[in-house]
Design a protein around this motif. Sequence first.
Motif, mmCIF file in Angstrom:
data_model
loop_
_atom_site.group_PDB
_atom_site.id
_atom_site.type_symbol
_atom_site.label_atom_id
_atom_site.label_comp_id
_atom_site.label_asym_id
_atom_site.label_seq_id
_atom_site.Cartn_x
_atom_site.Cartn_y
_atom_site.Cartn_z
ATOM 1 N N ARG A 24 34.357 40.457 30.179
ATOM 2 C CA ARG A 24 34.192 41.149 31.456
ATOM 3 C C ARG A 24 33.184 42.256 31.220
ATOM 4 N NH1 ARG A 24 36.387 39.948 36.460
ATOM 5 N NH2 ARG A 24 38.447 39.056 36.266
ATOM 6 N N LEU A 27 30.230 46.015 36.749
ATOM 7 C CA LEU A 27 29.789 45.517 38.060
ATOM 8 C C LEU A 27 30.300 44.112 38.355
ATOM 9 C CD1 LEU A 27 26.115 46.858 37.968
ATOM 10 C CD2 LEU A 27 28.114 47.941 39.019
ATOM 11 N N GLY A 28 31.453 43.744 37.807
ATOM 12 C CA GLY A 28 32.086 42.473 38.122
ATOM 13 C C GLY A 28 31.472 41.258 37.463
ATOM 14 N N ASP A 62 38.970 37.116 40.265
ATOM 15 C CA ASP A 62 38.110 38.129 40.867
ATOM 16 C C ASP A 62 36.914 38.436 39.966
ATOM 17 O OD1 ASP A 62 37.289 40.109 42.674
ATOM 18 O OD2 ASP A 62 38.316 41.652 41.504
ATOM 19 N N TYR A 63 35.714 38.143 40.466
ATOM 20 C CA TYR A 63 34.467 38.485 39.785
ATOM 21 C C TYR A 63 33.357 38.462 40.816
ATOM 22 C CZ TYR A 63 33.303 33.494 39.823
ATOM 23 O OH TYR A 63 33.024 32.210 40.215
ATOM 24 N N ASN A 64 32.286 39.201 40.559
ATOM 25 C CA ASN A 64 31.149 39.210 41.477
ATOM 26 C C ASN A 64 30.089 38.197 41.076
ATOM 27 O OD1 ASN A 64 32.219 41.280 43.029
ATOM 28 N ND2 ASN A 64 31.224 42.880 41.833
ATOM 29 N N ARG A 65 29.921 38.034 39.775
ATOM 30 C CA ARG A 65 28.875 37.161 39.266
ATOM 31 C C ARG A 65 29.314 36.569 37.941
ATOM 32 N NH1 ARG A 65 23.329 39.258 37.067
ATOM 33 N NH2 ARG A 65 24.878 40.392 35.933
#
Length: 163
Positions: A24, A27-28, A62-65
């Motif tokens: 991890r 910024l996700g 849950d992650y942004n990228r």
Amino acid sequence: MADILALAQETLAGTEYELVDVERAPLGLLRIIIDHPEGVRIEHCEWVSKQLSRVFEVENVDYNRMEVTSPGVDRPLLRIGDYVRFAGSRVQVRLHEALDNRKVFVGTLHAPEGALPASVPLDTVFRLELDEASGKLTQVEFTYDQVDRAKLDPVLDFKGKKR
């Protein structure tokens, strides 16, 4: 994090891809590090990314990228089986406790004869033949539990000259 690691391992089980690590980042960013017997190509990263994206969407991870990448030439040795798999390679090992006033050693890794990556006992003794004899040490013996960090340490020559 353990759930993400377990999901990724389960997704890649039975494929030709090895899950090296999951990280991890700020910024996700979710970084998936994979390996392949023939080396990691962009097509491999794309395939793994598609598979994991589907699984993570269903499982509400849950992650942004997500970034799928190779471990690089300085691949970390994270599991005890890695020490057997990469026996004969040049590695850098950092021990928890100093030996001869040093913690970091570079040399050729040796595993016991007949050791298999899938079934190596934790008390297995590995040997590192040091590149340079410094002081009294020409080799170091250690177990997996004594290692803080270890990674491949190849000699790269970008000028094409042989050493």
